[in-house]
Design an enzyme around this catalytic site. Structure first.
Site, PDB file in Angstrom:
ATOM      1  N   SER A  61      44.645  51.926  37.691  1.00 35.49           N
ATOM      2  CA  SER A  61      45.124  50.987  36.673  1.00 35.49           C
ATOM      3  C   SER A  61      44.092  50.876  35.558  1.00 35.49           C
ATOM      4  O   SER A  61      42.971  51.391  35.671  1.00 35.49           O
ATOM      5  CB  SER A  61      45.378  49.596  37.280  1.00 35.49           C
ATOM      6  OG  SER A  61      44.165  49.028  37.760  1.00 35.49           O
ATOM      7  N   ILE A  63      41.566  50.814  32.489  1.00 34.09           N
ATOM      8  CA  ILE A  63      40.770  51.814  31.786  1.00 34.09           C
ATOM      9  C   ILE A  63      40.709  53.117  32.572  1.00 34.09           C
ATOM     10  O   ILE A  63      40.815  54.204  31.997  1.00 34.09           O
ATOM     11  CB  ILE A  63      39.348  51.269  31.517  1.00 34.09           C
ATOM     12  CG1 ILE A  63      39.413  50.077  30.559  1.00 34.09           C
ATOM     13  CG2 ILE A  63      38.446  52.366  30.937  1.00 34.09           C
ATOM     14  CD1 ILE A  63      38.077  49.358  30.374  1.00 34.09           C
ATOM     15  N   SER A 191      30.040  46.431  30.952  1.00 38.90           N
ATOM     16  CA  SER A 191      30.787  45.437  30.187  1.00 38.90           C
ATOM     17  C   SER A 191      29.851  44.843  29.149  1.00 38.90           C
ATOM     18  O   SER A 191      28.625  44.899  29.295  1.00 38.90           O
ATOM     19  CB  SER A 191      31.296  44.328  31.118  1.00 38.90           C
ATOM     20  OG  SER A 191      31.817  43.239  30.378  1.00 38.90           O
ATOM     21  N   TYR A 204      30.293  38.025  37.898  1.00 34.84           N
ATOM     22  CA  TYR A 204      30.613  39.293  37.234  1.00 34.84           C
ATOM     23  C   TYR A 204      29.486  39.692  36.292  1.00 34.84           C
ATOM     24  O   TYR A 204      29.043  40.847  36.284  1.00 34.84           O
ATOM     25  CB  TYR A 204      31.925  39.132  36.471  1.00 34.84           C
ATOM     26  CG  TYR A 204      32.394  40.370  35.739  1.00 34.84           C
ATOM     27  CD1 TYR A 204      32.879  41.464  36.437  1.00 34.84           C
ATOM     28  CD2 TYR A 204      32.357  40.433  34.347  1.00 34.84           C
ATOM     29  CE1 TYR A 204      33.318  42.604  35.768  1.00 34.84           C
ATOM     30  CE2 TYR A 204      32.802  41.552  33.669  1.00 34.84           C
ATOM     31  CZ  TYR A 204      33.286  42.641  34.390  1.00 34.84           C
ATOM     32  OH  TYR A 204      33.714  43.766  33.726  1.00 34.84           O
ATOM     33  N   LYS A 208      27.063  43.097  36.461  1.00 30.28           N
ATOM     34  CA  LYS A 208      26.950  44.045  35.351  1.00 30.28           C
ATOM     35  C   LYS A 208      25.518  44.104  34.809  1.00 30.28           C
ATOM     36  O   LYS A 208      25.047  45.172  34.410  1.00 30.28           O
ATOM     37  CB  LYS A 208      27.939  43.685  34.242  1.00 30.28           C
ATOM     38  CG  LYS A 208      29.410  43.793  34.668  1.00 30.28           C
ATOM     39  CD  LYS A 208      29.767  45.204  35.133  1.00 30.28           C
ATOM     40  CE  LYS A 208      31.247  45.334  35.445  1.00 30.28           C
ATOM     41  NZ  LYS A 208      31.624  46.695  35.882  1.00 30.28           N
ATOM     42  N   SER A 240      44.396  45.379  30.024  1.00 32.26           N
ATOM     43  CA  SER A 240      44.435  46.061  31.322  1.00 32.26           C
ATOM     44  C   SER A 240      44.883  45.058  32.372  1.00 32.26           C
ATOM     45  O   SER A 240      45.194  43.904  32.052  1.00 32.26           O
ATOM     46  CB  SER A 240      43.053  46.627  31.684  1.00 32.26           C
ATOM     47  OG  SER A 240      42.165  45.593  32.019  1.00 32.26           O
TER      48      SER A 240
END
Length: 336
Positions: A61, A63, A191, A204, A208, A240
């Protein structure tokens, strides 16, 4: 003397004009200026990636899926991985429909990044099928939408296990192969949250930031292998399914309303700029519309201003989330 003054004025005017041109480019940009320069004047993915073996994780799914389609059109040989094999088969079917690839040119390989014991065998499966791995695209991972004070700590453990430890585990096995060949590209979809901080994504952002630190350090360990590239892709908000699959306050809860995503960067544009980065060995690419692109520059060159701005943007982001709309809805350009 007069001639010298005229020359100085001409040089100053030329410098001012060049600065204004760059400013206009920057205001209209959807990527950092180094990346956009590479897109305009650099190597083309159509030439650099045709016939290369590219392994894409998180390919079912978002990117990763779009990267698979664009790579197939370019004539790259693909290994596509994710947890959902049925979705991978769907992606493979479309890849075959839109390209000149044959069935044997695309390997569907189910992979769970959190099952680190399976990564060596998965790498060997790709090598057995294709004989080499030219490019690894570390795209698998999940985002987060929850406030720290509301979130169970086991959510943070799961985020780090998937986004960080799973990624570097797979990288380790693929890198061993690339070191033997003395060439290859490790591409990691990080990201803009790996550069800045933002509310609702503390875990998150941490994962990253960890990837940014790890791969920046790894790059310095590979100076004896100049043909092994470490490339980090830092997208901003992109259309997305990442919002539908985010971590929330606890592992059993999913997000109820992902909100309208149409204001975000189209996935095909993000994928194209990613492939430009790969073709040109751009070490770190920022792929985002404003204001997040502007915040990346501020975070890099004027962090005090960036903190001030994010404190204000953060309040609206939390308000949006609590109101049931997309957290970034107030910032991104409206798409026609």
């Amino acid at each position: 003397m007069a001639w010298g003054c005229a020359l100085c004025l001409a040089l100053a005017g030329g410098a001012l004009l060049a600065l204004l041109v760059q400013l206009v480019r920057w205001l209209r940009a959807d990527g950092d200026l180094t990346l956009l320069w590479a897109e305009r004047w650099g190597k083309k993915p159509e030439h650099e990636l045709r016939g290369k073996v590219v392994w894409v994780t998180g390919a079912s799914s978002g990117i990763g899926e779009e990267l698979s389609y664009q790579l197939a059109k370019l004539g790259a040989l693909l290994a596509i991985s994710a947890r959902r094999e049925d979705e991978l088969q769907r992606v493979k079917k479309k890849c075959l429909q839109i390209s000149g690839l044959s069935d044997n040119d695309i390997l569907v390989l189910r992979l769970d990044l959190t099952d680190r014991s399976s990564h060596e065998a998965a790498t060997n499966s790709v090598l057995k099928h294709f004989g080499k791995i030219d490019v690894l695209v570390n795209n698998g991972g999940r985002s987060q939408r929850s406030l720290f004070v509301d979130t169970n700590l086991d959510v943070y453990n799961a985020i780090i296990e998937l986004n960080y430890l799973g990624t570097i585990s797979l990288t380790k096995y693929v890198l061993n192969h690339m070191i033997q060949r003395k060439k290859g590209k490790i591409v990691t979809v990080s990201s803009v949250m790996g550069i800045m901080g933002a509310p609702l994504a503390t875990g998150y952002c941490a994962s990253k930031h960890a990837l940014q630190g790890f791969f920046n350090s790894l790059r310095t360990e590979l100076t004896d292998y100049p043909e092994i590239s470490i490339i980090q892709i830092c997208p901003g908000p992109v259309q997305s399914q990442i919002i539908q699959n985010v971590f929330t306050e606890n592992l059993a809860k999913s997000i109820e309303n992902s909100g309208d995503q149409s204001h975000k960067m189209p996935t095909d544009r993000c994928a194209r700029l990613t492939l430009v980065s790969v073709a040109n060995d751009v070490k770190e690419a920022w792929i985002s519309d404003h204001p997040y692109l502007a915040v990346c520059y501020l975070w890099q060159y004027a962090p005090t201003w960036a903190w001030w701005l994010m404190n204000r943007m953060g309040k609206r982001r939390i308000q949006n989330f609590k109101s049931g709309i997309d957290a970034d809805a107030s910032y991104s350009r409206k798409r026609k």
